[in-house]
Design a protein around this motif. Structure first.
Motif, PDB file in Angstrom:
ATOM      1  N   ILE A 139      29.582 -49.135  -7.452  1.00 45.94           N
ATOM      2  CA  ILE A 139      28.871 -49.748  -6.330  1.00 45.94           C
ATOM      3  C   ILE A 139      27.771 -48.812  -5.857  1.00 45.94           C
ATOM      4  CG2 ILE A 139      29.080 -50.639  -3.970  1.00 45.94           C
ATOM      5  CD1 ILE A 139      32.031 -51.161  -4.582  1.00 45.94           C
ATOM      6  N   LYS A 140      26.555 -49.331  -5.767  1.00 48.63           N
ATOM      7  CA  LYS A 140      25.413 -48.549  -5.315  1.00 48.63           C
ATOM      8  C   LYS A 140      24.811 -49.222  -4.090  1.00 48.63           C
ATOM      9  CE  LYS A 140      20.961 -46.684  -6.903  1.00 48.63           C
ATOM     10  NZ  LYS A 140      20.003 -46.639  -8.030  1.00 48.63           N
ATOM     11  N   ILE A 141      24.691 -48.461  -3.007  1.00 50.76           N
ATOM     12  CA  ILE A 141      24.106 -48.983  -1.764  1.00 50.76           C
ATOM     13  C   ILE A 141      22.889 -48.137  -1.422  1.00 50.76           C
ATOM     14  CG2 ILE A 141      24.516 -49.604   0.647  1.00 50.76           C
ATOM     15  CD1 ILE A 141      27.509 -49.439   0.102  1.00 50.76           C
ATOM     16  N   THR A 142      21.767 -48.807  -1.214  1.00 53.47           N
ATOM     17  CA  THR A 142      20.547 -48.104  -0.819  1.00 53.47           C
ATOM     18  C   THR A 142      19.976 -48.750   0.437  1.00 53.47           C
ATOM     19  OG1 THR A 142      19.205 -49.524  -2.259  1.00 53.47           O
ATOM     20  CG2 THR A 142      19.975 -47.431  -3.177  1.00 53.47           C
ATOM     21  N   LYS A 143      19.136 -48.014   1.142  1.00 53.10           N
ATOM     22  CA  LYS A 143      18.472 -48.564   2.318  1.00 53.10           C
ATOM     23  C   LYS A 143      16.998 -48.194   2.265  1.00 53.10           C
ATOM     24  CE  LYS A 143      18.857 -44.731   5.558  1.00 53.10           C
ATOM     25  NZ  LYS A 143      19.144 -44.337   6.947  1.00 53.10           N
ATOM     26  N   ASN A 144      16.176 -48.951   2.994  1.00 54.60           N
ATOM     27  CA  ASN A 144      14.761 -48.610   3.059  1.00 54.60           C
ATOM     28  C   ASN A 144      14.290 -48.543   4.505  1.00 54.60           C
ATOM     29  OD1 ASN A 144      14.231 -51.208   3.991  1.00 54.60           O
ATOM     30  ND2 ASN A 144      13.439 -51.951   2.044  1.00 54.60           N
ATOM     31  N   GLU A 145      13.045 -48.173   4.682  1.00 59.61           N
ATOM     32  CA  GLU A 145      12.514 -47.952   6.026  1.00 59.61           C
ATOM     33  C   GLU A 145      12.255 -49.243   6.774  1.00 59.61           C
ATOM     34  OE1 GLU A 145       7.964 -47.400   4.312  1.00 59.61           O
ATOM     35  OE2 GLU A 145       8.884 -45.844   5.554  1.00 59.61           O
ATOM     36  N   ASP A 146      12.360 -50.389   6.117  1.00 59.57           N
ATOM     37  CA  ASP A 146      12.139 -51.673   6.761  1.00 59.57           C
ATOM     38  C   ASP A 146      13.416 -52.262   7.350  1.00 59.57           C
ATOM     39  OD1 ASP A 146       9.417 -51.694   6.165  1.00 59.57           O
ATOM     40  OD2 ASP A 146       9.802 -52.492   4.151  1.00 59.57           O
ATOM     41  N   GLY A 147      14.496 -51.480   7.382  1.00 62.59           N
ATOM     42  CA  GLY A 147      15.741 -51.962   7.951  1.00 62.59           C
ATOM     43  C   GLY A 147      16.492 -52.888   7.020  1.00 62.59           C
ATOM     44  N   LEU A 148      16.648 -52.472   5.759  1.00 61.35           N
ATOM     45  CA  LEU A 148      17.319 -53.289   4.756  1.00 61.35           C
ATOM     46  C   LEU A 148      18.239 -52.417   3.914  1.00 61.35           C
ATOM     47  CD1 LEU A 148      17.641 -55.904   2.972  1.00 61.35           C
ATOM     48  CD2 LEU A 148      15.677 -55.059   1.655  1.00 61.35           C
ATOM     49  N   ILE A 149      19.485 -52.860   3.736  1.00 59.42           N
ATOM     50  CA  ILE A 149      20.368 -52.208   2.768  1.00 59.42           C
ATOM     51  C   ILE A 149      20.658 -53.209   1.653  1.00 59.42           C
ATOM     52  CG2 ILE A 149      21.405 -50.612   4.416  1.00 59.42           C
ATOM     53  CD1 ILE A 149      23.858 -52.371   4.490  1.00 59.42           C
ATOM     54  N   THR A 150      20.810 -52.674   0.453  1.00 60.41           N
ATOM     55  CA  THR A 150      20.998 -53.493  -0.738  1.00 60.41           C
ATOM     56  C   THR A 150      22.216 -53.023  -1.512  1.00 60.41           C
ATOM     57  OG1 THR A 150      18.596 -53.795  -0.911  1.00 60.41           O
ATOM     58  CG2 THR A 150      19.915 -54.330  -2.852  1.00 60.41           C
ATOM     59  N   TYR A 151      23.015 -53.991  -1.994  1.00 57.77           N
ATOM     60  CA  TYR A 151      24.189 -53.698  -2.810  1.00 57.77           C
ATOM     61  C   TYR A 151      23.878 -54.049  -4.264  1.00 57.77           C
ATOM     62  CZ  TYR A 151      27.239 -52.976   1.233  1.00 57.77           C
ATOM     63  OH  TYR A 151      27.819 -52.471   2.381  1.00 57.77           O
TER      64      TYR A 151
END
Length: 381
Positions: free
Chosen positions: A145-157
């Protein structure tokens, strides 16, 4: 203790003018006597015993054998307790700062700033990650499982093929916060302020189920073999692939489900009442369990997602609750709230003071109260 105070109490008792508390204190000393106390104290009795009582008050706290005339001893002890109690009350009573009205010309806009992209991610092991406006970064890369986030207020699985173990995660926003998440099946969710979404890292079995508190907008990835369900505390929503908004805040009188695309089935958990929504319709579930459907402008229901407060005949209570959650402030009325509806559009990137200017169009005013570091908006007519 002063002789004058003792004398005043004895006179009051004789004339039947004691308060219930004073009378109860005095008569409590006679519970074990055969004859109840009477109010036949004469002026001569009071004058004769007043000096003796006053001299012997200190000894009363050390000696359980009272040899003084019971009525006067009781009165003296009562006054002693009242005096001591008042002293400790005044000593221990915390000093409360008085609320002060703030001059609007001296307001610091930062004290009423709009909400931002912030949330808390709670992982399956109970650990928590504070999400903010930081640049892209990897939150987790473990067990497929890989979780990332960005500066636009979004996390992705992102899930590696073959990963089957589903673990529960919860994304929660505070008042004054919002965030987005792309779930492992590709479903996109926008989370409004003071809300939370619980979901599995991997969807297994014959359905996809998430739990919502507060408000969220969903764009569900279509999968006919694995229907998508959204549970709140009072309703269940069943979809295949569609766009919809659910407003399920606890302080709102109804749970409102608004459909923009596709179809959904709304079920009241209490009454088992079920309805099928079509695009442009909104289901309102009352606390009684009753469901009703209205045709509305669905875009108004998701204006928050586009950065707007959209008031189209909105009740003033509902409108101000939206503002209070977004700005993380307390808003209340001075006296009865007016029975009016608000119309207009306000950008959510404006500060609270700018947003509240909409009230002036409806002949409403407000004042700002400060008590220490806490600030409150009070609406006045």
């Amino acid at each position: 203790m002063e002789k004058k105070r003792i004398k005043e109490l004895l006179h009051k008792y004789r004339k039947g003018l004691c308060t219930d508390a004073e009378k109860a204190w005095i008569e409590s000393f006679y519970d074990e006597l055969a004859n109840p106390p009477s109010s036949d104290l004469t002026e001569e009795m009071i004058q004769a015993d007043l000096a003796d009582v006053y001299q012997r008050i200190p000894a009363l706290s050390k000696n359980k054998s009272f040899t003084l005339w019971p009525k006067i001893v009781a009165a003296a002890v009562f006054l002693l307790f009242v005096s001591i109690g008042f002293y400790f009350f005044k000593e221990k009573e915390p000093s409360q700062p008085l609320a002060q009205v703030i001059d609007k010309s001296k307001i610091n806009p930062n004290d009423f700033a709009p909400g931002t992209n912030k949330a808390l991610l709670t992982l399956a092991d109970g650990s928590q990650i504070a999400l903010d406006n930081a640049p892209d970064q990897k939150i987790l890369d473990k067990e497929g499982i890989k979780i990332t986030k960005n500066e636009d207020g979004l996390i992705t699985y992102q899930i590696n093929p073959g990963t089957q173990e589903a673990k529960s995660n919860t994304l929660s926003t505070p008042k004054g916060g919002q965030y987005q998440v792309i779930l492992s099946d590709g479903t996109k969710v926008w989370l409004n302020a003071a809300s939370s979404l619980s979901y599995p890292t991997v969807f297994t079995g014959n359905e996809r189920k998430v739990l919502l508190k507060g408000e969220a907008y969903f764009e569900v990835a279509k999968n006919e073999k694995q229907p998508f369900k959204v549970l709140t505390d009072r309703q269940e929503l069943l979809v295949l692939g569609t766009h919809f908004n659910i407003n399920s805040y606890e302080d709102e009188p109804e749970i409102k489900t608004t459909l923009l695309e596709g179809s959904v089935k709304v079920s009241a958990l209490q009454t088992k009442h079920t309805i099928l929504l079509k695009p442009g319709e909104q289901a309102a579930l009352k606390k009684s369990g009753k469901l009703k459907v209205d045709q509305i402008n669905a875009e108004n229901a998701i204006a928050w997602k586009s950065g707007l407060f959209q008031f189209q005949g909105s009740g003033i209570h509902e409108a101000l609750r939206q503002m209070a959650r977004w700005y993380d402030i307390s808003i209340e009325f001075e006296g009865d709230a007016p029975d009016i509806q608000l119309w207009g559009e306000v950008h959510r990137n404006a500060n609270a003071i700018e947003a509240l200017e909409i009230l002036s169009y409806f002949d409403l005013k407000y004042k700002i109260l400060a008590m220490g570091s806490t600030k409150k908006i009070v609406i006045i007519q």
